[in-house]
Scaffold this motif. Structure first.
Motif, PDB file in Angstrom:
ATOM      1  N   ASP A  70       0.854  -1.183   0.000  1.00 32.16           N
ATOM      2  CA  ASP A  70       0.000   0.000   0.000  1.00 32.16           C
ATOM      3  C   ASP A  70       0.889   1.232   0.000  1.00 32.16           C
ATOM      4  OD1 ASP A  70       0.861   0.431   2.605  1.00 32.16           O
ATOM      5  OD2 ASP A  70      -1.027  -0.138   3.515  1.00 32.16           O
ATOM      6  N   ARG A  71       0.339   2.398   0.284  1.00 36.58           N
ATOM      7  CA  ARG A  71       1.121   3.628   0.163  1.00 36.58           C
ATOM      8  C   ARG A  71       2.278   3.711   1.143  1.00 36.58           C
ATOM      9  NH1 ARG A  71      -1.925   8.587   3.093  1.00 36.58           N
ATOM     10  NH2 ARG A  71      -2.983   7.394   4.677  1.00 36.58           N
ATOM     11  N   TYR A  72       2.290   2.897   2.205  1.00 38.95           N
ATOM     12  CA  TYR A  72       3.384   2.924   3.169  1.00 38.95           C
ATOM     13  C   TYR A  72       4.446   1.876   2.859  1.00 38.95           C
ATOM     14  CZ  TYR A  72       0.294   5.936   5.752  1.00 38.95           C
ATOM     15  OH  TYR A  72      -0.529   6.959   6.118  1.00 38.95           O
ATOM     16  N   GLY A  73       4.236   1.044   1.831  1.00 41.27           N
ATOM     17  CA  GLY A  73       5.226   0.045   1.474  1.00 41.27           C
ATOM     18  C   GLY A  73       4.783  -1.349   1.858  1.00 41.27           C
ATOM     19  N   ALA A  74       5.592  -2.323   1.456  1.00 43.99           N
ATOM     20  CA  ALA A  74       5.224  -3.725   1.598  1.00 43.99           C
ATOM     21  C   ALA A  74       5.014  -4.150   3.042  1.00 43.99           C
ATOM     22  CB  ALA A  74       6.301  -4.602   0.962  1.00 43.99           C
ATOM     23  N   SER A  75       5.720  -3.550   3.972  1.00 43.95           N
ATOM     24  CA  SER A  75       5.685  -4.063   5.335  1.00 43.95           C
ATOM     25  C   SER A  75       4.740  -3.319   6.262  1.00 43.95           C
ATOM     26  CB  SER A  75       7.089  -4.012   5.935  1.00 43.95           C
ATOM     27  OG  SER A  75       7.490  -2.684   6.085  1.00 43.95           O
ATOM     28  N   ALA A  76       4.125  -2.242   5.801  1.00 42.11           N
ATOM     29  CA  ALA A  76       3.459  -1.346   6.742  1.00 42.11           C
ATOM     30  C   ALA A  76       1.950  -1.485   6.844  1.00 42.11           C
ATOM     31  CB  ALA A  76       3.792   0.097   6.401  1.00 42.11           C
ATOM     32  N   ARG A  77       1.334  -2.311   6.030  1.00 46.59           N
ATOM     33  CA  ARG A  77      -0.127  -2.336   6.021  1.00 46.59           C
ATOM     34  C   ARG A  77      -0.710  -2.592   7.400  1.00 46.59           C
ATOM     35  NH1 ARG A  77      -4.246  -6.174   2.782  1.00 46.59           N
ATOM     36  NH2 ARG A  77      -6.099  -4.970   3.284  1.00 46.59           N
ATOM     37  N   TYR A  78      -0.161  -3.528   8.114  1.00 43.28           N
ATOM     38  CA  TYR A  78      -0.736  -3.885   9.408  1.00 43.28           C
ATOM     39  C   TYR A  78      -0.424  -2.832  10.454  1.00 43.28           C
ATOM     40  CZ  TYR A  78      -1.738  -7.904   6.702  1.00 43.28           C
ATOM     41  OH  TYR A  78      -2.209  -8.699   5.699  1.00 43.28           O
ATOM     42  N   GLY A  79       0.703  -2.135  10.312  1.00 43.73           N
ATOM     43  CA  GLY A  79       0.988  -1.001  11.179  1.00 43.73           C
ATOM     44  C   GLY A  79       0.016   0.136  10.921  1.00 43.73           C
ATOM     45  N   ALA A  80      -0.280   0.398   9.636  1.00 41.60           N
ATOM     46  CA  ALA A  80      -1.250   1.443   9.292  1.00 41.60           C
ATOM     47  C   ALA A  80      -2.622   1.084   9.851  1.00 41.60           C
ATOM     48  CB  ALA A  80      -1.312   1.635   7.778  1.00 41.60           C
ATOM     49  N   PHE A  81      -3.014  -0.169   9.733  1.00 43.11           N
ATOM     50  CA  PHE A  81      -4.299  -0.600  10.283  1.00 43.11           C
ATOM     51  C   PHE A  81      -4.319  -0.413  11.796  1.00 43.11           C
ATOM     52  CE2 PHE A  81      -6.848  -3.924  12.310  1.00 43.11           C
ATOM     53  CZ  PHE A  81      -8.105  -3.562  11.847  1.00 43.11           C
ATOM     54  N   ALA A  82      -3.225  -0.807  12.467  1.00 48.35           N
ATOM     55  CA  ALA A  82      -3.161  -0.684  13.925  1.00 48.35           C
ATOM     56  C   ALA A  82      -3.254   0.766  14.366  1.00 48.35           C
ATOM     57  CB  ALA A  82      -1.870  -1.324  14.463  1.00 48.35           C
ATOM     58  N   MET A  83      -2.582   1.654  13.646  1.00 49.10           N
ATOM     59  CA  MET A  83      -2.626   3.075  13.993  1.00 49.10           C
ATOM     60  C   MET A  83      -4.021   3.652  13.746  1.00 49.10           C
ATOM     61  SD  MET A  83       0.219   3.921  15.312  1.00 49.10           S
ATOM     62  CE  MET A  83       0.022   5.704  15.309  1.00 49.10           C
ATOM     63  N   GLU A  84      -4.604   3.357  12.599  1.00 55.52           N
ATOM     64  CA  GLU A  84      -5.935   3.880  12.288  1.00 55.52           C
ATOM     65  C   GLU A  84      -6.977   3.334  13.260  1.00 55.52           C
ATOM     66  OE1 GLU A  84      -6.430   2.963   8.142  1.00 55.52           O
ATOM     67  OE2 GLU A  84      -5.156   4.645   7.535  1.00 55.52           O
ATOM     68  N   GLN A  85      -6.860   2.051  13.592  1.00 60.10           N
ATOM     69  CA  GLN A  85      -7.798   1.439  14.539  1.00 60.10           C
ATOM     70  C   GLN A  85      -7.746   2.148  15.893  1.00 60.10           C
ATOM     71  OE1 GLN A  85      -6.774  -2.512  15.972  1.00 60.10           O
ATOM     72  NE2 GLN A  85      -8.928  -3.095  15.958  1.00 60.10           N
ATOM     73  N   LEU A  86      -6.542   2.371  16.415  1.00 62.06           N
ATOM     74  CA  LEU A  86      -6.400   3.014  17.714  1.00 62.06           C
ATOM     75  C   LEU A  86      -6.913   4.448  17.679  1.00 62.06           C
ATOM     76  CD1 LEU A  86      -5.438   3.130  20.644  1.00 62.06           C
ATOM     77  CD2 LEU A  86      -3.132   3.623  19.789  1.00 62.06           C
ATOM     78  N   ILE A  87      -6.501   5.213  16.687  1.00 65.12           N
ATOM     79  CA  ILE A  87      -6.941   6.606  16.593  1.00 65.12           C
ATOM     80  C   ILE A  87      -8.454   6.691  16.475  1.00 65.12           C
ATOM     81  CG2 ILE A  87      -6.889   8.649  15.099  1.00 65.12           C
ATOM     82  CD1 ILE A  87      -3.868   7.950  14.619  1.00 65.12           C
ATOM     83  N   ASN A  88      -9.049   5.845  15.632  1.00 63.73           N
ATOM     84  CA  ASN A  88     -10.508   5.872  15.468  1.00 63.73           C
ATOM     85  C   ASN A  88     -11.245   5.485  16.746  1.00 63.73           C
ATOM     86  OD1 ASN A  88     -10.730   6.861  12.869  1.00 63.73           O
ATOM     87  ND2 ASN A  88     -10.574   4.838  11.945  1.00 63.73           N
ATOM     88  N   LYS A  89     -10.732   4.498  17.467  1.00 64.27           N
ATOM     89  CA  LYS A  89     -11.379   4.104  18.728  1.00 64.27           C
ATOM     90  C   LYS A  89     -11.337   5.245  19.742  1.00 64.27           C
ATOM     91  CE  LYS A  89     -10.991  -0.933  18.783  1.00 64.27           C
ATOM     92  NZ  LYS A  89     -10.555  -2.076  19.589  1.00 64.27           N
ATOM     93  N   VAL A  90     -10.197   5.927  19.824  1.00 61.08           N
ATOM     94  CA  VAL A  90     -10.081   7.047  20.768  1.00 61.08           C
ATOM     95  C   VAL A  90     -10.995   8.197  20.331  1.00 61.08           C
ATOM     96  CG1 VAL A  90      -8.528   8.787  21.758  1.00 61.08           C
ATOM     97  CG2 VAL A  90      -7.770   6.407  21.564  1.00 61.08           C
ATOM     98  N   LEU A  91     -11.020   8.507  19.050  1.00 55.00           N
ATOM     99  CA  LEU A  91     -11.902   9.571  18.555  1.00 55.00           C
ATOM    100  C   LEU A  91     -13.366   9.236  18.817  1.00 55.00           C
ATOM    101  CD1 LEU A  91     -10.168  10.481  15.167  1.00 55.00           C
ATOM    102  CD2 LEU A  91     -10.355  11.951  17.192  1.00 55.00           C
ATOM    103  N   THR A  92     -13.752   7.986  18.596  1.00 53.84           N
ATOM    104  CA  THR A  92     -15.142   7.565  18.796  1.00 53.84           C
ATOM    105  C   THR A  92     -15.553   7.656  20.262  1.00 53.84           C
ATOM    106  OG1 THR A  92     -15.039   6.097  16.887  1.00 53.84           O
ATOM    107  CG2 THR A  92     -16.764   5.649  18.504  1.00 53.84           C
ATOM    108  N   ARG A  93     -14.682   7.237  21.166  1.00 51.21           N
ATOM    109  CA  ARG A  93     -14.998   7.283  22.602  1.00 51.21           C
ATOM    110  C   ARG A  93     -14.767   8.657  23.205  1.00 51.21           C
ATOM    111  NH1 ARG A  93     -13.665   2.231  25.870  1.00 51.21           N
ATOM    112  NH2 ARG A  93     -14.413   3.603  27.500  1.00 51.21           N
TER     113      ARG A  93
END
Length: 196
Positions: A70-93
């Protein structure tokens, strides 16, 4: 008088929840502490300072299959998901306002030469992710050649980092090498996560 290796008083009581690799936890409990041990992995601690809700994730960015590019490179997809998941959970709560977030990042140590400096790649990834998304880390403890234990109070936003001795670091390095050797590929999320 506190012992040199003792915890600050606010980390010495209450409920402790361990954040394992792949986890993402969010809470507004005043007596809760999140705890994790990092080698080359990264943990982000994100908190809405107005709503006093925060969370911690923990991810290892190992090389994935070609389908993970993806746009962050071959190794970063799951890191991007982890970051987006955490930020979205905090924003939602929390308040839902990105301007109210404070972000602290930890880890990325080079503790295992067999992992081809995954720690350095993780540091580059998390810094670029935050920059691309318009965030600035309020504090960080990244790199080095040691493992670290990170404690985070999601309600107050306080973080405590302890550098670990080489024996514990060796155990963390063995665990990370075993995971990288198995090349575990997590399934892609069913729904895309969007930052708001």
């Amino acid at each position: 008088m506190a012992l040199p290796n003792s915890l600050p008083p606010e980390f010495d009581r209450g409920v402790v929840t361990t954040v394992h690799q792949g986890d993402c936890h969010v809470s507004d409990a005043a007596d809760l502490t999140y705890s994790t041990v990092l080698g080359s992995c990264i943990s982000a601690c994100v908190r809405d300072r107005v709503a006093q809700v925060g969370g911690m994730n923990h991810f290892l960015l190992a090389e994935q299959s070609g389908s993970a590019r993806d746009r962050y490179g071959a190794s970063a997809r799951y890191g991007a998901f982890a970051m987006e998941q955490l930020i979205n959970k905090v924003l939602t709560r929390g308040t839902g306002k990105k301007a109210n977030l404070e972000i602290k990042v930890f880890g990325g140590g080079k503790i295992n030469s067999a992992l081809d400096d995954v720690g350095r790649k993780n540091i580059e990834f998390v810094r670029q992710f935050l920059l691309d998304e318009g965030y600035v880390a309020t504090s960080e403890d990244l790199g080095g050649t040691y493992a670290r234990r990170v404690l985070f109070k999601p309600y107050s936003g306080r973080a405590f980092v302890k550098r670990l001795d080489s024996e514990i670091g060796d155990n963390v390095a063995r665990e990370e090498a075993a995971i990288a050797k198995r090349r575990i590929i997590l399934p892609a999320p069913v729904d895309d996560i969007e930052l708001f």
